[in-house]
Design a protein around this motif. Structure first.
Motif, PDB file in Angstrom:
ATOM      1  N   TRP A  48       0.802  -1.217   0.000  1.00 38.63           N
ATOM      2  CA  TRP A  48       0.000   0.000   0.000  1.00 38.63           C
ATOM      3  C   TRP A  48       0.841   1.276   0.000  1.00 38.63           C
ATOM      4  CZ3 TRP A  48      -5.279   0.035  -0.469  1.00 38.63           C
ATOM      5  CH2 TRP A  48      -5.908  -1.215  -0.381  1.00 38.63           C
ATOM      6  N   LEU A  49       2.153   1.127  -0.061  1.00 35.79           N
ATOM      7  CA  LEU A  49       3.061   2.268  -0.020  1.00 35.79           C
ATOM      8  C   LEU A  49       3.091   2.964  -1.376  1.00 35.79           C
ATOM      9  CD1 LEU A  49       5.062   3.418   2.111  1.00 35.79           C
ATOM     10  CD2 LEU A  49       6.831   2.044   1.005  1.00 35.79           C
ATOM     11  N   ASP A  50       3.005   4.288  -1.363  1.00 34.30           N
ATOM     12  CA  ASP A  50       3.075   5.078  -2.586  1.00 34.30           C
ATOM     13  C   ASP A  50       4.491   5.002  -3.156  1.00 34.30           C
ATOM     14  OD1 ASP A  50       2.198   6.738  -4.600  1.00 34.30           O
ATOM     15  OD2 ASP A  50       2.074   8.532  -3.361  1.00 34.30           O
ATOM     16  N   ASN A  51       4.624   5.199  -4.461  1.00 34.81           N
ATOM     17  CA  ASN A  51       5.958   5.242  -5.070  1.00 34.81           C
ATOM     18  C   ASN A  51       6.762   6.357  -4.422  1.00 34.81           C
ATOM     19  OD1 ASN A  51       5.527   3.127  -6.833  1.00 34.81           O
ATOM     20  ND2 ASN A  51       4.706   4.462  -8.418  1.00 34.81           N
ATOM     21  N   GLY A  52       7.968   6.047  -4.021  1.00 40.31           N
ATOM     22  CA  GLY A  52       8.817   6.994  -3.310  1.00 40.31           C
ATOM     23  C   GLY A  52       8.607   6.975  -1.806  1.00 40.31           C
ATOM     24  N   GLY A  53       7.596   6.234  -1.343  1.00 44.73           N
ATOM     25  CA  GLY A  53       7.319   6.132   0.085  1.00 44.73           C
ATOM     26  C   GLY A  53       8.355   5.292   0.798  1.00 44.73           C
ATOM     27  N   MET A  54       8.315   5.356   2.138  1.00 42.97           N
ATOM     28  CA  MET A  54       9.321   4.649   2.937  1.00 42.97           C
ATOM     29  C   MET A  54       8.695   3.829   4.059  1.00 42.97           C
ATOM     30  SD  MET A  54      12.365   7.402   3.460  1.00 42.97           S
ATOM     31  CE  MET A  54      13.560   6.165   3.924  1.00 42.97           C
ATOM     32  N   LYS A  59      20.447   1.403   6.146  1.00 45.23           N
ATOM     33  CA  LYS A  59      20.386   1.488   7.608  1.00 45.23           C
ATOM     34  C   LYS A  59      20.665   2.915   8.053  1.00 45.23           C
ATOM     35  CE  LYS A  59      21.744  -3.260   8.552  1.00 45.23           C
ATOM     36  NZ  LYS A  59      22.739  -4.115   9.201  1.00 45.23           N
ATOM     37  N   ILE A  60      19.888   3.354   9.010  1.00 43.45           N
ATOM     38  CA  ILE A  60      20.103   4.650   9.633  1.00 43.45           C
ATOM     39  C   ILE A  60      21.072   4.485  10.793  1.00 43.45           C
ATOM     40  CG2 ILE A  60      18.969   6.504  10.932  1.00 43.45           C
ATOM     41  CD1 ILE A  60      16.467   5.912   9.179  1.00 43.45           C
ATOM     42  N   SER A  61      20.988   3.320  11.452  1.00 44.07           N
ATOM     43  CA  SER A  61      21.904   2.951  12.527  1.00 44.07           C
ATOM     44  C   SER A  61      22.016   1.432  12.490  1.00 44.07           C
ATOM     45  CB  SER A  61      21.390   3.433  13.883  1.00 44.07           C
ATOM     46  OG  SER A  61      20.256   2.678  14.264  1.00 44.07           O
ATOM     47  N   ASN A  62      22.705   0.845  13.465  1.00 44.09           N
ATOM     48  CA  ASN A  62      22.835  -0.608  13.505  1.00 44.09           C
ATOM     49  C   ASN A  62      21.501  -1.319  13.629  1.00 44.09           C
ATOM     50  OD1 ASN A  62      25.592  -0.558  13.210  1.00 44.09           O
ATOM     51  ND2 ASN A  62      25.998  -0.599  15.399  1.00 44.09           N
ATOM     52  N   SER A  63      20.516  -0.662  14.267  1.00 50.47           N
ATOM     53  CA  SER A  63      19.259  -1.340  14.538  1.00 50.47           C
ATOM     54  C   SER A  63      18.046  -0.723  13.840  1.00 50.47           C
ATOM     55  CB  SER A  63      18.998  -1.384  16.037  1.00 50.47           C
ATOM     56  OG  SER A  63      18.849  -0.070  16.536  1.00 50.47           O
ATOM     57  N   ILE A  64      18.250   0.329  13.038  1.00 51.17           N
ATOM     58  CA  ILE A  64      17.137   0.967  12.333  1.00 51.17           C
ATOM     59  C   ILE A  64      17.386   0.911  10.838  1.00 51.17           C
ATOM     60  CG2 ILE A  64      15.816   3.081  11.967  1.00 51.17           C
ATOM     61  CD1 ILE A  64      16.589   3.896  14.832  1.00 51.17           C
ATOM     62  N   GLY A  65      16.407   0.354  10.114  1.00 54.34           N
ATOM     63  CA  GLY A  65      16.536   0.250   8.673  1.00 54.34           C
ATOM     64  C   GLY A  65      15.398   0.946   7.960  1.00 54.34           C
ATOM     65  N   TYR A  66      15.606   1.197   6.662  1.00 53.38           N
ATOM     66  CA  TYR A  66      14.553   1.789   5.859  1.00 53.38           C
ATOM     67  C   TYR A  66      14.466   1.077   4.515  1.00 53.38           C
ATOM     68  CZ  TYR A  66      18.109   4.180   3.075  1.00 53.38           C
ATOM     69  OH  TYR A  66      19.178   4.430   2.260  1.00 53.38           O
ATOM     70  N   VAL A  67      13.281   1.131   3.951  1.00 51.80           N
ATOM     71  CA  VAL A  67      13.000   0.620   2.611  1.00 51.80           C
ATOM     72  C   VAL A  67      12.312   1.747   1.864  1.00 51.80           C
ATOM     73  CG1 VAL A  67      11.598  -0.998   1.282  1.00 51.80           C
ATOM     74  CG2 VAL A  67      12.781  -1.789   3.334  1.00 51.80           C
ATOM     75  N   ARG A  68      12.724   1.981   0.632  1.00 52.43           N
ATOM     76  CA  ARG A  68      12.067   2.994  -0.204  1.00 52.43           C
ATOM     77  C   ARG A  68      11.482   2.290  -1.420  1.00 52.43           C
ATOM     78  NH1 ARG A  68      12.953   8.400  -0.198  1.00 52.43           N
ATOM     79  NH2 ARG A  68      15.023   8.140   0.692  1.00 52.43           N
ATOM     80  N   LYS A  69      10.232   2.622  -1.718  1.00 55.13           N
ATOM     81  CA  LYS A  69       9.559   2.008  -2.867  1.00 55.13           C
ATOM     82  C   LYS A  69       9.765   2.858  -4.098  1.00 55.13           C
ATOM     83  CE  LYS A  69       5.284  -0.160  -4.195  1.00 55.13           C
ATOM     84  NZ  LYS A  69       3.915  -0.443  -3.817  1.00 55.13           N
TER      85      LYS A  69
END
Length: 86
Positions: free
Chosen positions: A45-51, A76-86
């Motif tokens: 359900w994530l918009d294109n460019g969403g995270m 990764k933003i840090s060792n324990s925080i990650g992100y995904v971009r669509k």
């Protein structure tokens, strides 16, 4: 909006009301099944460019498996925080 309950029960209802979104933050139950459920549903359900932002990605291999299978832009933003971009 704060909704208390299992994400497997509450999140599908919420998403159908919102329909599409730019940012999803995972900070709920950190079991592998719950994290995979949330990643998959949010990504659909994530918009294109969403995270998708997720904390505690080292608690299990859900984030790693999700990014391997879906092959999105991620990091990764840090060792324990990650992100995904669509």
């Amino acid at each position: 909006i704060l909704i208390v309950g299992k994400s497997q029960r509450e999140l599908p209802k919420l998403i159908t009301e919102i329909e599409i979104f730019d940012l999803f933050i995972h900070d709920s139950e950190h079991s592998h099944p719950c994290m995979m459920f949330e990643y998959e549903l949010a990504y659909e359900w994530l918009d294109n460019g969403g995270m998708i932002l997720s904390d505690d990605i080292t608690w299990n291999d859900a984030f790693e498996i999700f990014t391997d299978v879906r092959d999105p832009e991620f990091g990764k933003i840090s060792n324990s925080i990650g992100y995904v971009r669509k």
